[in-house]
Scaffold this active site. Structure first.
Site, PDB file in Angstrom:
ATOM      1  N   ASP A  46       0.842  -1.204   0.000  1.00 46.90           N
ATOM      2  CA  ASP A  46       0.000   0.000   0.000  1.00 46.90           C
ATOM      3  C   ASP A  46       0.877   1.254   0.000  1.00 46.90           C
ATOM      4  OD1 ASP A  46       0.896  -0.005   2.627  1.00 46.90           O
ATOM      5  OD2 ASP A  46      -1.086   0.318   3.517  1.00 46.90           O
ATOM      6  N   SER A  47       2.207   1.049  -0.001  1.00 46.73           N
ATOM      7  CA  SER A  47       3.130   2.166  -0.230  1.00 46.73           C
ATOM      8  C   SER A  47       2.877   2.787  -1.598  1.00 46.73           C
ATOM      9  CB  SER A  47       4.581   1.705  -0.123  1.00 46.73           C
ATOM     10  OG  SER A  47       4.817   0.587  -0.962  1.00 46.73           O
ATOM     11  N   ASP A  85      -1.207  -6.228  -0.207  1.00 41.32           N
ATOM     12  CA  ASP A  85      -1.203  -5.515   1.077  1.00 41.32           C
ATOM     13  C   ASP A  85      -2.606  -4.958   1.347  1.00 41.32           C
ATOM     14  OD1 ASP A  85       0.033  -4.513   3.306  1.00 41.32           O
ATOM     15  OD2 ASP A  85       1.175  -2.961   2.250  1.00 41.32           O
ATOM     16  N   LYS A 114      -1.064  -9.337   3.152  1.00 36.59           N
ATOM     17  CA  LYS A 114      -0.329  -8.825   4.319  1.00 36.59           C
ATOM     18  C   LYS A 114      -1.234  -7.845   5.042  1.00 36.59           C
ATOM     19  CE  LYS A 114       3.041  -5.523   4.115  1.00 36.59           C
ATOM     20  NZ  LYS A 114       2.489  -4.495   5.032  1.00 36.59           N
ATOM     21  N   GLU A 116      -1.350  -5.177   8.759  1.00 38.35           N
ATOM     22  CA  GLU A 116      -0.578  -4.584   9.849  1.00 38.35           C
ATOM     23  C   GLU A 116      -1.244  -4.842  11.194  1.00 38.35           C
ATOM     24  OE1 GLU A 116       0.097  -0.411   9.116  1.00 38.35           O
ATOM     25  OE2 GLU A 116       0.883  -0.779   7.094  1.00 38.35           O
ATOM     26  N   GLU A 179       9.192  -3.734  10.762  1.00 39.66           N
ATOM     27  CA  GLU A 179       9.571  -2.430  10.191  1.00 39.66           C
ATOM     28  C   GLU A 179      10.123  -1.506  11.268  1.00 39.66           C
ATOM     29  OE1 GLU A 179       6.773  -0.736   7.460  1.00 39.66           O
ATOM     30  OE2 GLU A 179       7.865   1.154   7.311  1.00 39.66           O
TER      31      GLU A 179
END
Ligand code: KIV
Length: 261
Positions: A46-47, A85, A114, A116, A179
């Site tokens: 999602d960057s 993501d 993925k 978070e 991270e």
């Protein structure tokens, strides 16, 4: 035909003493390069909110954006395991919401998703396991919580990170991104779990590393965190080439005879 890596291949590689490589990919151009380089995992991160869409952070990224890019990356890779993501707001509301959005990722061609977070995502990770969706966890600095952490920083201590990594593994996560975790802590977290850890700004002791495609190739000259190694300087070379093209067009140097029919 080349066989795409599976989660078992990823685990076998780490068990065999090899490190994993993961790089983000968003479009045909980045996906084909990452695949040709035989990177193990292509993360449709999602960057893309910051790198592709020009946003200040990842919070505005929507499922429709992620699915669009996941489909492209899946279509343009043959070797890499493709991980999609889950964007902010696509799994925080309920387990059902998270599962149904994760299914959409797999339908778009991702092999895994993925997400978070630690304790808050455990019921979702467990449910995903029950319905056949492999999940990569993400601990440490979690960019989707940037408002809560008031910037890119860690808001958990060592014992919380170890605890959450163990719980994610127990819930069924097949790998965990760490991270911006200090190297010594990342080493202990990695030793505390059997699933591979993949670090970004987490030192050399994780089982693998991940970098953002645009950052590692030097597309973003203003982004220089300590953890970033630039393997080329794309921005400088591209700018030079574009200026040269403009000058050539203006002074008649392009097109020459060999470029004309
Ligand atoms: O979105 C992303 O690119 C990521 C990596 C930095 C791990 O989450």
């Amino acid at each position: 035909m080349q066989k795409r890596l599976t989660i078992r291949d990823i685990h076998n590689k780490v068990d065999g003493g090899f490190k994993l490589s993961m790089v983000t990919a968003y479009d045909a151009f980045s996906a084909r390069l990452v695949d040709r380089a035989e990177i193990d995992i292509a993360l449709v991160g999602d960057s893309l909110g910051t790198t592709v869409q020009g946003r200040p952070d990842t919070l505005g990224v929507e499922m429709q954006h992620m699915l669009y890019h996941t489909e492209i990356v899946a279509r343009c890779t043959q070797h890499c395991l493709v991980v999609g993501d889950m964007p902010f707001g696509s799994y925080q509301v309920s387990t059902d919401q998270g599962v149904s959005n994760a299914i959409a990722f797999l339908k778009a061609g991702a092999n895994a998703v993925k997400l978070e977070g630690g304790k808050s995502v455990l019921p979702l990770v467990e449910r995903m396991g029950e319905v056949g969706i492999p999940v990569m966890g993400h601990l440490g600095f979690t960019p989707q919580s940037i408002n809560q952490t008031s910037g890119p920083r860690l808001n958990k201590d060592k014992s919380e990170l170890i605890d959450e990594a163990r719980l994610l593994q127990k819930a069924g996560a097949f790998a965990i991104v760490l991270e911006m975790v200090p190297a010594a802590i990342a080493k202990e977290v990695s030793a505390a779990v059997n699933v591979p850890t993949i670090g970004i700004g987490a030192g050399p002791h994780t089982d693998g590393q991940v970098l953002v495609f645009f950052d590692m190739l030097g597309f973003s000259p203003d982004f220089s965190p300590k953890f970033l190694k630039r393997y080329m300087n794309f921005d400088e070379q591209a700018l030079k080439a574009l200026r040269q093209y403009k000058a050539d067009v203006e002074d008649g140097g392009f097109p020459a005879k060999e470029h004309s029919y």
